[in-house]
Design a protein around this motif. Structure first.
Motif, mmCIF file in Angstrom:
data_model
loop_
_atom_site.group_PDB
_atom_site.id
_atom_site.type_symbol
_atom_site.label_atom_id
_atom_site.label_comp_id
_atom_site.label_asym_id
_atom_site.label_seq_id
_atom_site.Cartn_x
_atom_site.Cartn_y
_atom_site.Cartn_z
ATOM 1 N N UNK A 65 27.615 54.517 72.668
ATOM 2 C CA UNK A 65 27.734 53.154 73.101
ATOM 3 C C UNK A 65 27.636 52.177 71.966
ATOM 4 N N UNK A 66 28.676 51.391 71.591
ATOM 5 C CA UNK A 66 28.725 50.370 70.545
ATOM 6 C C UNK A 66 28.575 48.961 70.955
ATOM 7 N N UNK A 67 28.017 48.005 70.519
ATOM 8 C CA UNK A 67 27.922 46.728 70.654
ATOM 9 C C UNK A 67 29.126 46.225 69.931
ATOM 10 N N UNK A 68 29.689 45.212 70.668
ATOM 11 C CA UNK A 68 31.052 44.582 69.962
ATOM 12 C C UNK A 68 30.850 43.252 70.004
ATOM 13 N N UNK A 69 29.782 42.554 70.404
ATOM 14 C CA UNK A 69 29.292 41.078 70.278
ATOM 15 C C UNK A 69 28.015 40.764 70.503
ATOM 16 N N UNK A 70 27.504 39.582 70.932
ATOM 17 C CA UNK A 70 26.398 39.285 71.384
ATOM 18 C C UNK A 70 26.027 39.644 72.703
ATOM 19 N N UNK A 71 24.815 39.819 72.968
ATOM 20 C CA UNK A 71 24.165 39.989 74.546
ATOM 21 C C UNK A 71 25.108 41.552 75.108
ATOM 22 N N UNK A 72 24.962 42.415 74.409
ATOM 23 C CA UNK A 72 25.621 43.659 74.732
ATOM 24 C C UNK A 72 24.870 44.473 75.988
ATOM 25 N N UNK A 73 25.720 44.582 76.793
ATOM 26 C CA UNK A 73 25.113 45.364 78.115
ATOM 27 C C UNK A 73 25.973 46.171 78.846
ATOM 28 N N UNK B 188 16.161 48.998 95.170
ATOM 29 C CA UNK B 188 16.609 49.027 93.998
ATOM 30 C C UNK B 188 17.647 50.366 93.678
ATOM 31 N N UNK B 189 19.036 50.165 93.390
ATOM 32 C CA UNK B 189 19.986 51.134 93.268
ATOM 33 C C UNK B 189 20.785 50.668 92.078
ATOM 34 N N UNK B 190 20.566 49.511 91.385
ATOM 35 C CA UNK B 190 21.542 49.437 90.585
ATOM 36 C C UNK B 190 20.756 48.967 89.154
ATOM 37 N N UNK B 191 21.471 49.179 88.060
ATOM 38 C CA UNK B 191 20.718 49.310 86.737
ATOM 39 C C UNK B 191 21.657 48.766 85.626
ATOM 40 N N UNK B 192 21.216 47.724 84.926
ATOM 41 C CA UNK B 192 21.677 47.318 83.998
ATOM 42 C C UNK B 192 21.098 47.625 82.413
ATOM 43 N N UNK B 193 21.636 48.051 81.223
ATOM 44 C CA UNK B 193 20.947 48.572 80.301
ATOM 45 C C UNK B 193 21.353 47.589 79.274
ATOM 46 N N UNK B 194 20.427 46.819 78.755
ATOM 47 C CA UNK B 194 20.647 45.827 77.629
ATOM 48 C C UNK B 194 20.311 46.220 76.345
ATOM 49 N N UNK B 195 21.189 46.396 75.234
ATOM 50 C CA UNK B 195 20.821 47.009 74.076
ATOM 51 C C UNK B 195 20.320 45.978 72.835
ATOM 52 N N UNK B 196 19.765 44.875 73.267
ATOM 53 C CA UNK B 196 19.441 44.110 72.158
ATOM 54 C C UNK B 196 20.429 42.936 72.126
ATOM 55 N N UNK B 197 20.424 42.223 70.795
ATOM 56 C CA UNK B 197 21.451 41.260 70.489
ATOM 57 C C UNK B 197 22.309 41.212 69.429
ATOM 58 N N UNK B 198 22.557 42.307 68.770
ATOM 59 C CA UNK B 198 23.158 42.626 67.646
ATOM 60 C C UNK B 198 24.569 42.936 67.909
ATOM 61 N N UNK B 199 25.452 42.549 67.228
ATOM 62 C CA UNK B 199 26.941 43.157 67.140
ATOM 63 C C UNK B 199 26.816 44.502 66.164
ATOM 64 N N UNK C 120 29.714 44.290 78.818
ATOM 65 C CA UNK C 120 29.555 43.087 78.224
ATOM 66 C C UNK C 120 29.595 43.319 76.787
ATOM 67 N N UNK C 121 30.528 42.787 75.937
ATOM 68 C CA UNK C 121 30.169 43.190 74.666
ATOM 69 C C UNK C 121 29.720 44.635 74.140
ATOM 70 N N UNK C 122 30.557 45.501 74.760
ATOM 71 C CA UNK C 122 30.046 46.812 74.652
ATOM 72 C C UNK C 122 31.379 47.758 74.790
ATOM 73 N N UNK C 123 31.473 48.717 74.139
ATOM 74 C CA UNK C 123 32.200 49.817 74.084
ATOM 75 C C UNK C 123 31.676 51.110 74.443
ATOM 76 N N UNK C 124 32.109 51.975 75.421
ATOM 77 C CA UNK C 124 31.452 53.153 75.735
ATOM 78 C C UNK C 124 32.509 54.224 75.865
ATOM 79 N N UNK C 125 32.256 55.309 75.379
ATOM 80 C CA UNK C 125 33.089 56.407 75.090
ATOM 81 C C UNK C 125 32.437 57.837 75.319
#
Length: 167
Positions: free
Chosen positions: A21-29, A103-114, A7-12
């Motif tokens: 990992x680049x945030x592309x909007x608010x609430x990137x994860x 617990x086998x699932x993980x979500x990385x939240x990178x802050x709230x900045x674009x 979400x709101x994230x580009x990964x390459x």
């Protein structure tokens, strides 16, 4: 970073075992692919190396399925750095009641900045280092001492009320 959802994230890919990992909007994860079952008693530190030229306001890991507000471990702000720095979050120490074999699932939240860029490598679950164990023991000891001091203050006021005049 093998991902299943973003979400709101580009990964390459950025080299062997390295991702940008680049945030592309608010609430990137980014939600990682489900991991294989592992020894949760031994492996409870999520660690990786990262470069964050502009830093990040906060870094959190949601874990479990479904993700919820109780199963979150926080690293706090990532300092700005062009050099590799290790990020390590002891999930079990932060949320012992939520950390279990399911617990086998993980979500990385990178802050709230674009527009934030993080380069990540060597993402892994590992056991705590001796230094991390000592720091956690010291943190628990300090918390116990503060709680005991507060309890003594409360008991002193209950047993010997101050500033109360008898009838």
């Amino acid at each position: 970073v093998p991902t299943s959802t973003m979400h709101a994230m580009a990964v390459k890919p950025a080299g062997e075992g390295t991702w940008e990992m680049r945030s592309t909007g608010g609430d990137p994860y980014v939600v990682l692919e489900r991991v294989a079952p592992f020894d949760h008693d031994r492996l409870h530190v999520l660690a990786f190396d990262c470069r964050a030229p502009r830093g990040s306001s906060g870094f959190q890991i949601y874990f479990g399925n479904p993700f919820n507000q109780y199963a979150i471990a926080s690293f706090g702000p990532l300092p700005a750095s062009d050099q590799w720095q290790e990020v390590a979050i002891d999930i079990k120490a932060q949320k012992p009641g939520e950390w279990d074999a399911k617990v086998l699932d993980f979500r990385l939240d990178l802050g709230d900045e674009d527009g934030r860029l993080l380069t990540v490598r060597n993402l892994r679950l590992r056991g705590p280092t001796q230094a991390e164990i000592a720091a956690e023991e010291a943190r628990q000891r300090e918390a116990r001492e503060k709680l005991e001091a507060l309890q003594r203050q409360i008991e002193a006021r209950l047993i010997k009320p101050a500033n109360i005049k008898p009838w």
